[in-house]
Design a protein around this motif. Structure first.
Motif, mmCIF file in Angstrom:
data_model
loop_
_atom_site.group_PDB
_atom_site.id
_atom_site.type_symbol
_atom_site.label_atom_id
_atom_site.label_comp_id
_atom_site.label_asym_id
_atom_site.label_seq_id
_atom_site.Cartn_x
_atom_site.Cartn_y
_atom_site.Cartn_z
ATOM 1 N N PHE A 1 -9.859 8.234 15.740
ATOM 2 C CA PHE A 1 -10.342 7.795 14.527
ATOM 3 C C PHE A 1 -9.281 7.140 13.815
ATOM 4 N N VAL A 2 -9.976 6.323 12.780
ATOM 5 C CA VAL A 2 -9.130 5.178 11.856
ATOM 6 C C VAL A 2 -9.512 5.644 10.346
ATOM 7 N N LEU A 3 -8.378 5.723 9.684
ATOM 8 C CA LEU A 3 -8.616 5.787 8.242
ATOM 9 C C LEU A 3 -7.989 4.663 7.725
ATOM 10 N N ARG A 4 -8.817 3.756 7.299
ATOM 11 C CA ARG A 4 -8.365 2.280 6.881
ATOM 12 C C ARG A 4 -8.685 2.222 5.376
ATOM 13 N N PHE A 5 -7.426 1.669 4.781
ATOM 14 C CA PHE A 5 -7.379 1.096 3.470
ATOM 15 C C PHE A 5 -7.675 -0.432 3.463
ATOM 16 N N THR A 6 -8.823 -0.978 3.015
ATOM 17 C CA THR A 6 -8.874 -2.080 2.906
ATOM 18 C C THR A 6 -8.664 -2.681 1.786
ATOM 19 N N VAL A 7 -7.621 -3.559 1.665
ATOM 20 C CA VAL A 7 -6.991 -4.326 0.437
ATOM 21 C C VAL A 7 -7.620 -5.878 0.557
ATOM 22 N N THR A 8 -7.718 -6.247 -0.879
ATOM 23 C CA THR A 8 -7.978 -7.586 -0.988
ATOM 24 C C THR A 8 -7.116 -8.810 -0.869
ATOM 25 N N SER A 9 -5.569 -8.444 -0.914
ATOM 26 C CA SER A 9 -4.506 -9.499 -0.754
ATOM 27 C C SER A 9 -4.047 -9.152 0.683
ATOM 28 N N GLY A 10 -2.791 -9.943 0.854
ATOM 29 C CA GLY A 10 -2.405 -9.869 2.192
ATOM 30 C C GLY A 10 -1.358 -8.705 2.345
ATOM 31 N N PHE A 11 -1.229 -8.026 3.519
ATOM 32 C CA PHE A 11 -0.277 -6.857 3.754
ATOM 33 C C PHE A 11 0.210 -7.223 4.866
ATOM 34 N N SER A 12 1.674 -6.987 5.143
ATOM 35 C CA SER A 12 2.157 -7.343 6.351
ATOM 36 C C SER A 12 2.642 -5.819 6.962
ATOM 37 N N SER A 13 3.133 -5.922 8.132
ATOM 38 C CA SER A 13 3.661 -4.978 8.875
ATOM 39 C C SER A 13 5.153 -4.458 8.322
ATOM 40 N N GLU A 14 5.450 -4.806 7.694
ATOM 41 C CA GLU A 14 7.043 -4.666 7.106
ATOM 42 C C GLU A 14 6.857 -4.344 5.640
ATOM 43 N N THR A 15 6.698 -2.812 5.692
ATOM 44 C CA THR A 15 6.669 -2.284 4.200
ATOM 45 C C THR A 15 7.672 -1.731 3.768
ATOM 46 N N SER A 16 7.978 -1.612 2.451
ATOM 47 C CA SER A 16 9.141 -0.676 1.838
ATOM 48 C C SER A 16 8.476 0.765 1.558
ATOM 49 N N SER A 17 9.218 1.811 1.877
ATOM 50 C CA SER A 17 8.798 3.033 1.701
ATOM 51 C C SER A 17 9.345 3.865 0.739
ATOM 52 N N GLY A 18 9.154 5.000 0.491
ATOM 53 C CA GLY A 18 9.959 5.899 -0.542
ATOM 54 C C GLY A 18 10.228 5.453 -1.796
ATOM 55 N N GLY A 19 11.334 5.675 -2.420
ATOM 56 C CA GLY A 19 11.516 5.325 -3.676
ATOM 57 C C GLY A 19 12.644 4.051 -3.597
ATOM 58 N N LYS A 20 12.777 3.543 -2.709
ATOM 59 C CA LYS A 20 13.706 2.464 -2.426
ATOM 60 C C LYS A 20 13.014 1.023 -3.179
ATOM 61 N N THR A 21 14.128 0.277 -3.821
ATOM 62 C CA THR A 21 13.641 -0.945 -4.242
ATOM 63 C C THR A 21 13.316 -1.887 -3.191
ATOM 64 N N GLY A 22 12.237 -2.543 -3.042
ATOM 65 C CA GLY A 22 12.004 -3.192 -1.992
ATOM 66 C C GLY A 22 11.808 -4.799 -2.574
ATOM 67 N N GLU A 23 11.472 -5.719 -1.681
ATOM 68 C CA GLU A 23 11.284 -7.049 -2.121
ATOM 69 C C GLU A 23 10.355 -7.177 -3.212
ATOM 70 N N SER A 24 9.344 -6.194 -3.410
ATOM 71 C CA SER A 24 7.880 -6.394 -4.102
ATOM 72 C C SER A 24 8.090 -5.219 -5.094
ATOM 73 N N ARG B 1 -14.805 5.765 13.679
ATOM 74 C CA ARG B 1 -14.353 6.398 15.015
ATOM 75 C C ARG B 1 -14.215 5.029 15.773
ATOM 76 N N SER B 2 -12.847 4.882 16.518
ATOM 77 C CA SER B 2 -12.816 3.683 16.981
ATOM 78 C C SER B 2 -13.291 3.650 18.439
ATOM 79 N N VAL B 3 -12.993 4.663 19.315
ATOM 80 C CA VAL B 3 -13.179 4.761 20.571
ATOM 81 C C VAL B 3 -13.247 6.509 20.942
#
Length: 173
Positions: free
Chosen positions: A98-121, A92-94
């Motif tokens: 509520f926040v459902l957070r997935f905490t990952v160990t490496s970096g993650f930026s706000s620009e993500t590839s979605s769907g079945g598209k081929t991204g840089e990663s 519960r943030s305030v």
């Protein structure tokens, strides 16, 4: 045990076919938290599979529906293994947000590839999480985030169920 069985059923309904790899069932229990801790109970299963699995069609999602005394929250998300280890948490943030957070160990930026598209990663394998929790019925906002990057926000619209897509898979950029 009933909650664990329910989540396993949700996973099967959601098309979770890759459970032949190791499956970890976890629960963060709110009964052991201090009064100042806003962490809520969350039950989930975690598996690692190749991406994409042969003949598989999948689309990540989060769903929340009020049912009287509480609201049921369920999710199905795949994150690229390149993001590292992942742990989900519901807080519960305030007030009624509520926040459902997935905490990952490496970096993650706000620009993500979605769907079945081929991204840089590219994803060779994914960590697949299926889970659920109860939140108070007076919830107003649910934000889904990876680390501190928001990937989806759901605002309550009366008593109607809310279903929102998530990137599939969630990729690093």
């Amino acid at each position: 045990m009933l909650a664990v069985s329910s989540i396993a059923g949700i996973g099967c309904l959601a098309g979770c076919h890759g459970w032949t790899s190791s499956v970890a069932l976890s629960r963060s229990d709110e009964s052991e938290t201090d009064e100042g801790d806003d962490s809520l109970g969350l039950v989930y299963s975690k598996s690692r599979t190749s991406f994409p699995s042969e003949g598989e069609t999948h689309s990540g999602w989060v769903h929340i529906v009020s049912d009287g005394e509480s609201a049921d929250l369920t999710f199905d998300v795949r994150l690229c293994s390149e993001l590292g280890d992942v742990e989900p948490e519901l807080t519960r943030s305030v007030a009624n947000e509520f926040v459902l957070r997935f905490t990952v160990t490496s970096g993650f930026s706000s620009e993500t590839s979605s769907g079945g598209k081929t991204g840089e990663s590219r994803c060779g394998s994914v960590t697949h999480l299926v889970g659920g929790a109860d939140v108070p019925s007076d919830w107003e906002t649910l934000t889904v985030a990876v680390n501190d990057v928001e990937i989806q926000t759901i605002e309550r619209s009366g008593t109607m169920p809310e279903l929102r897509p998530l990137p599939d898979p969630v990729r690093p950029r």
